[in-house]
Scaffold this motif. Sequence first.
Motif: not given
Length: 336
Positions: A20-26, A76-82, A127-131
Amino acid sequence: MRVWLSRRRRNMKRSWLLASLVVVALLTAGCSLLPGQQAPAQPTTAAQATQPAAGGDTMPTAVIPTPGAEVGTVAARVNGQEIPMATFQKQFFQFKVALTDQNVDLTTDEGKAALAQVRSQVLNSLIELALIQQAAARMGISISDEQLEARVQETVAAGGGEEKFQAWLAESGITPEEFREQLRAELLTEMVIQQVTTSVPNTAEQVHARHILLNSEQSALEALRRIQAGEDFAKVAREMSQDEVTRADGGDLGFFPKGMLSVPQEIENAAFALQVGQVSGVVRSPYGYHIVQVLERQANRPLPPDVYQAMKQKAFDDWLQQQRAAAQVEILVPME
């Protein structure tokens, strides 16, 4: 060698946070580790983890600009969240460096394909993190400063202390504030996972079965004839089965529940259709021809820890896919 469990365990290598978090993968599987930390098994990427099954729900239509179009400040925008372009570009760059560190030549066709895949995976992870963040807000989940500080100190200590931590930050190109936000996202995701999977049962109906694997239908019919004539199933399995993993144990597959691919689907279907002591006819699977016998059946047997974890993983994956299918996602960054 027919290692039934190995296929399921490979599919289970999907750490929730890393999926879910590419930041954690980093932090754990990307450019560099905190000193003293060991990299976990490489998880399935977010893009793979959330692909809908064939014939299932389709992803929402996204607005994708043509290659060469002017790149703006929003990826990208996810339900309006940028999702800021800067966030996407920085994480993509870090993975690009990681590929280079792994001696991947980005000028070759294979290197370009790997880079394109990483580009897609980074965006899908964001995108998944935003969700997840949006779901957390609906659930009333938030991370206090005290919780965040405790996780920071825990992570720094695990990495060998403040000095090594600061050196790692400098090497990774991550600011202390960015690191804290990454850990905040990690904590938030953990809490959402706990909420989403809280109702997953730790017991399930399970059968204890054994099987004989043959390469041809003729051999399978011969094995079945011997069993029906009164020969011991385990003896026939030890003499005829091509399954090198279970042959010595008379074909014993142990207990398994429905739906977890602990064994091939065809064996699972046959086993759950049998009563205790019954023997199946010849069962065809992609692996060959099987004879199946059920030894025990329990309605509420405790699940092994790895199977229980897999069921929780599946519940979260399904939930995340539902969030994605229902979301309005606009992809504004060129993907080529």
